[in-house]
Design an enzyme around this catalytic site. Structure first.
Site, PDB file in Angstrom:
ATOM      1  N   ASN A  12      13.966  -8.223   3.522  1.00  0.00           N
ATOM      2  CA  ASN A  12      13.954  -7.589   5.242  1.00  0.00           C
ATOM      3  C   ASN A  12      13.805  -8.714   6.197  1.00  0.00           C
ATOM      4  O   ASN A  12      12.677  -9.340   6.331  1.00  0.00           O
ATOM      5  CB  ASN A  12      12.465  -6.643   5.183  1.00  0.00           C
ATOM      6  CG  ASN A  12      12.268  -6.342   6.334  1.00  0.00           C
ATOM      7  OD1 ASN A  12      13.097  -6.041   7.114  1.00  0.00           O
ATOM      8  ND2 ASN A  12      11.123  -5.752   6.429  1.00  0.00           N
ATOM      9  N   LYS A  14      13.926  -8.212   9.090  1.00  0.00           N
ATOM     10  CA  LYS A  14      13.200  -7.902  10.316  1.00  0.00           C
ATOM     11  C   LYS A  14      14.184  -8.059  11.549  1.00  0.00           C
ATOM     12  O   LYS A  14      15.278  -8.067  11.652  1.00  0.00           O
ATOM     13  CB  LYS A  14      11.931  -8.505  10.525  1.00  0.00           C
ATOM     14  CG  LYS A  14      11.038  -7.992   9.262  1.00  0.00           C
ATOM     15  CD  LYS A  14       9.436  -8.488   9.322  1.00  0.00           C
ATOM     16  CE  LYS A  14       8.983  -8.282   7.886  1.00  0.00           C
ATOM     17  NZ  LYS A  14       7.415  -8.232   8.101  1.00  0.00           N
ATOM     18  N   HIS A  96       8.429   1.563   7.117  1.00  0.00           N
ATOM     19  CA  HIS A  96       7.697   0.482   7.335  1.00  0.00           C
ATOM     20  C   HIS A  96       6.730   0.305   8.116  1.00  0.00           C
ATOM     21  O   HIS A  96       6.678   0.858   9.278  1.00  0.00           O
ATOM     22  CB  HIS A  96       8.873  -0.767   7.643  1.00  0.00           C
ATOM     23  CG  HIS A  96       8.347  -1.955   7.477  1.00  0.00           C
ATOM     24  ND1 HIS A  96       7.490  -2.698   8.252  1.00  0.00           N
ATOM     25  CD2 HIS A  96       8.698  -3.184   6.418  1.00  0.00           C
ATOM     26  CE1 HIS A  96       6.997  -4.059   7.758  1.00  0.00           C
ATOM     27  NE2 HIS A  96       7.776  -4.099   6.725  1.00  0.00           N
ATOM     28  N   GLU A  98       5.453  -1.707  10.404  1.00  0.00           N
ATOM     29  CA  GLU A  98       5.912  -2.007  11.700  1.00  0.00           C
ATOM     30  C   GLU A  98       6.605  -0.851  12.449  1.00  0.00           C
ATOM     31  O   GLU A  98       6.381  -0.757  13.722  1.00  0.00           O
ATOM     32  CB  GLU A  98       6.817  -3.549  11.618  1.00  0.00           C
ATOM     33  CG  GLU A  98       5.932  -4.464  11.105  1.00  0.00           C
ATOM     34  CD  GLU A  98       6.597  -5.721  10.447  1.00  0.00           C
ATOM     35  OE1 GLU A  98       7.905  -5.870  10.656  1.00  0.00           O
ATOM     36  OE2 GLU A  98       6.161  -6.522   9.953  1.00  0.00           O
ATOM     37  N   GLU A 168       3.142  -2.031   0.496  1.00  0.00           N
ATOM     38  CA  GLU A 168       2.768  -2.953   1.322  1.00  0.00           C
ATOM     39  C   GLU A 168       1.465  -3.043   1.898  1.00  0.00           C
ATOM     40  O   GLU A 168       1.615  -2.073   3.002  1.00  0.00           O
ATOM     41  CB  GLU A 168       4.155  -3.065   2.378  1.00  0.00           C
ATOM     42  CG  GLU A 168       5.410  -3.274   1.752  1.00  0.00           C
ATOM     43  CD  GLU A 168       6.555  -4.096   2.635  1.00  0.00           C
ATOM     44  OE1 GLU A 168       6.882  -5.047   2.320  1.00  0.00           O
ATOM     45  OE2 GLU A 168       6.545  -3.477   3.688  1.00  0.00           O
ATOM     46  N   GLY A 174       2.973 -10.439   6.518  1.00  0.00           N
ATOM     47  CA  GLY A 174       2.980 -11.550   7.483  1.00  0.00           C
ATOM     48  C   GLY A 174       1.757 -12.386   7.335  1.00  0.00           C
ATOM     49  O   GLY A 174       1.690 -13.062   8.460  1.00  0.00           O
ATOM     50  N   SER A 214       3.495 -10.999   2.202  1.00  0.00           N
ATOM     51  CA  SER A 214       3.485 -12.235   1.893  1.00  0.00           C
ATOM     52  C   SER A 214       3.749 -12.799   0.636  1.00  0.00           C
ATOM     53  O   SER A 214       3.102 -13.844   0.109  1.00  0.00           O
ATOM     54  CB  SER A 214       1.897 -12.739   2.244  1.00  0.00           C
ATOM     55  OG  SER A 214       1.499 -12.608   3.807  1.00  0.00           O
TER      56      SER A 214
HETATM   57  P1  PGA Z   1       6.289 -10.658   4.681  1.00  0.00           P
HETATM   58  O1  PGA Z   1       6.672  -9.120   4.864  1.00  0.00           O
HETATM   59  O2  PGA Z   1       6.796 -10.883   3.222  1.00  0.00           O
HETATM   60  O3  PGA Z   1       6.485 -11.436   5.837  1.00  0.00           O
HETATM   61  O4  PGA Z   1       4.817 -10.389   4.493  1.00  0.00           O
HETATM   62  C1  PGA Z   1       7.177  -8.086   4.132  1.00  0.00           C
HETATM   63  C2  PGA Z   1       7.624  -6.988   4.756  1.00  0.00           C
HETATM   64  O5  PGA Z   1       7.193  -6.629   6.104  1.00  0.00           O
HETATM   65  O6  PGA Z   1       8.473  -6.194   4.359  1.00  0.00           O
END
Ligand code: PGA
Length: 256
Positions: A12, A14, A96, A98, A168, A174, A214
């Site tokens: 991803n 982003k 997601h 976010e 998640e 993150g 992460s």
């Molecule tokens: P991250 O993000 O690996 O940076 O924690 C995962 C995600 O949001 O899909």
């Protein structure tokens, strides 16, 4: 329900990387060979999809990070599932955290978005995960149950074969605070049971459940060995070729 028992490693990106940089990153991330049982997917921003499609990278699947619940029409700024299919996307990430956080109405749209995606022929990576305060107060299972009920339980059972679930935890995304094995085993088992009970699935009809939050080259081995983990959804580490390749390799070894 699980798509042939395959492992899915999904990047991803982003809102990172310029379209003009996507070629270099995609090629650098993927100059490896892996088992046919492993699916490797890149989900760049919408603006990169045309470029990525023309690269035709061997063995790399293409996905998007969201889509509209509407087929077409006066929806300024939105992108339809059919547009993604036209760009050779096979997958779309929906739900997601976010997107849920940045768009006040997102939660109420997830079920319709899944329906739109599946009926256009896309496979879905449906994300669920509890915020920190629900984990701290021991209410993580209640939270996930509410999300599954709101987002999935009104779907037609046939749609399940196009759905992958990514657990998640919001506190792990993150943050560098990845969930531990016990937390993942417990939650993936809970999600499987909730879906099986609601849709009256047979005991061996398992959903494919990924872990995300992460994941990096240093911790991927603790997930790759768990039978409950059918792959990973990777954010930050997918932007670093060395990291992403180590993640692919960790699962590749599991399949050998
Ligand atoms: P991250 O993000 O690996 O940076 O924690 C995962 C995600 O949001 O899909």
């Amino acid at each position: 329900m699980r798509n042939g028992g395959n492992i899915l490693i999904a990047a991803n990106w982003k809102m990172n990387i310029l379209p003009s940089e996507s070629r270099t990153l995609a090629i650098a991330c993927t100059d490896l060979e892996w088992s046919g049982q492993l699916e490797v997917l890149i989900c760049p921003p919408y603006t990169h999809l045309q470029n990525m499609k023309s690269l035709q990278l061997d063995g790399i699947k293409l996905g998007a990070q969201n889509c509209s619940e509407h087929k077409k029409g006066a929806y300024t700024g939105e992108v339809s599932a059919a547009m993604l299919v036209d760009l050779q996307c096979e997958y779309v990430i929906l739900g997601h955290s976010e997107c849920r956080d940045n768009n006040p109405n997102e939660n109420a749209r997830i079920c319709a978005k899944i329906n739109a995606a599946v009926s256009s022929g896309l496979k879905v990576i449906y994300c669920c995960g509890e915020p920190q305060e629900f984990r701290n107060s021991g209410k993580e299972f209640d939270f996930i149950k509410r999300q599954l009920k709101a987002d999935l339980f009104d779907l037609n059972k046939d749609a399940l074969s196009s759905i992958n679930i990514a657990y998640e935890p919001v506190w792990a995304i993150g943050s560098g605070n990845q969930a531990n094995q016990q937390q993942i085993i417990a939650m993936h088992g809970f999600i499987q049971n909730e879906i099986k009970n609601h849709f009256s699935l047979a005991e061996n009809q398992n959903m494919r459940i990924l872990y995300g939050g992460s994941v990096n080259a240093g911790n991927v081995h603790s997930y790759a060995n768990l039978p409950e983990v059918d792959g990973v959804l990777v954010g930050g580490a997918s932007l670093i070729p060395k990291e992403f390749k180590a993640i692919i390799n960790a699962f590749n070894r599991k399949l050998k």
